[in-house]
Design an enzyme around this catalytic site. Structure first.
Site, PDB file in Angstrom:
ATOM      1  N   SER A 138       4.208   3.508   6.830  1.00 22.12           N
ATOM      2  CA  SER A 138       3.591   4.033   5.613  1.00 22.12           C
ATOM      3  C   SER A 138       2.167   3.509   5.545  1.00 22.12           C
ATOM      4  CB  SER A 138       4.359   3.587   4.372  1.00 22.12           C
ATOM      5  OG  SER A 138       3.626   3.856   3.187  1.00 22.12           O
ATOM      6  N   TYR A 151       8.608  -3.282  -0.374  1.00 23.53           N
ATOM      7  CA  TYR A 151       8.540  -2.082   0.468  1.00 23.53           C
ATOM      8  C   TYR A 151       7.283  -2.101   1.332  1.00 23.53           C
ATOM      9  CZ  TYR A 151       7.815   2.831   1.738  1.00 23.53           C
ATOM     10  OH  TYR A 151       7.574   3.997   2.431  1.00 23.53           O
TER      11      TYR A 151
END
Length: 247
Positions: A138, A151
């Site tokens: 990401s 995360y």
């Protein structure tokens, strides 16, 4: 990477980016096998794409990973592409008390899962003339979002792991690539209707175009800004200030 004639295994393939990639690759004539925990999502996806196959997998469970890997090797010996896509994302507050369930679930799913899955299949992939491992990270691995700190940390770790894996496999037949999505309209953080997020179809279309190249890092146009800010702590502050402003 050649986009046809592959046998491809995608974790987290029953929804979101995983399903989008699975359907795009299936449409090109590849044999696609998807996995996930939710049998209903897997069945819905395979029913909508005749010929696509699925296997139920708990990416947090080493025994489940080992069993699925053996099943894939036995039933799909032509398997030559692994896409580590499964992941979870939760809001957190790292300025407060630790949420043990959150950190355990996130780290086990997002980091330990792909590492274990790769380890279970890499020797099989090495036996093919050409093979590919794609790790989905990401842009938040480069510029963290403070409200999803755990995360973001796992995605930074995935970026590091991918670089090490690429180096160790440099003299093999296995190519290692990284896909770092921006904010995309998926179920993560209930973003399917989020106007600031990139439409899923647009993301998949642009990703497929990059996938057909030799690029090791696959960064769509909307992700380029954050990709370029690796290590820029002042931009990280600006980015998070922007997210906290009322929309």
């Amino acid at each position: 990477m050649k986009l046809t004639g592959n046998t491809i295994f995608i974790t987290g393939g029953g929804s979101g980016i995983g399903r989008g990639l699975a359907e795009a690759l299936h449409a090109l004539g590849n044999q696609v096998i998807i996995s996930g925990r939710r049998l209903g999502s897997l069945t819905q996806t395979t029913d909508a794409n005749p010929g696509m196959q699925s296997v139920q997998l708990d990416i947090t469970n080493p025994k489940s990973i080992a069993a699925v890997a053996q099943q894939l090797i036995t039933e799909h010996p032509a398997l030559n592409v692994l896409i580590n896509n499964a992941g979870v994302m939760h809001f957190d507050n790292v300025a407060g008390a630790v949420d043990e369930d959150l950190i355990t679930s996130t780290i086990t799913t997002n980091l330990m899962g792909p590492i274990r899955m790769t380890g279970a299949l890499v020797e099989h992939l090495k036996q093919h003339e050409t093979a590919t491992i794609i790790n989905v990270s990401s842009v938040l691995g480069f510029v963290p979002m403070a409200t999803t700190a755990v995360y973001s940390s796992t995605k930074a770790a995935m970026h590091s792991y991918t670089q090490s894996l690429r180096f160790r496999l440099r003299d093999s037949s296995v190519t290692v690539r990284e896909l770092a999505p921006p904010w995309v309209r998926t179920d993560l953080l209930n973003s399917s209707e989020e106007p600031r997020a990139m439409p899923l179809a647009e993301f998949i279309s642009e990703t497929m175009a990059i996938l057909g190249t030799d690029s090791e890092e696959m960064i769509v146009e909307r992700a380029q800004l954050l990709w370029s800010k690796i290590g820029d702590t002042s931009f990280t502050t600006q980015f998070n200030d922007t997210l906290e402003q009322p929309q």
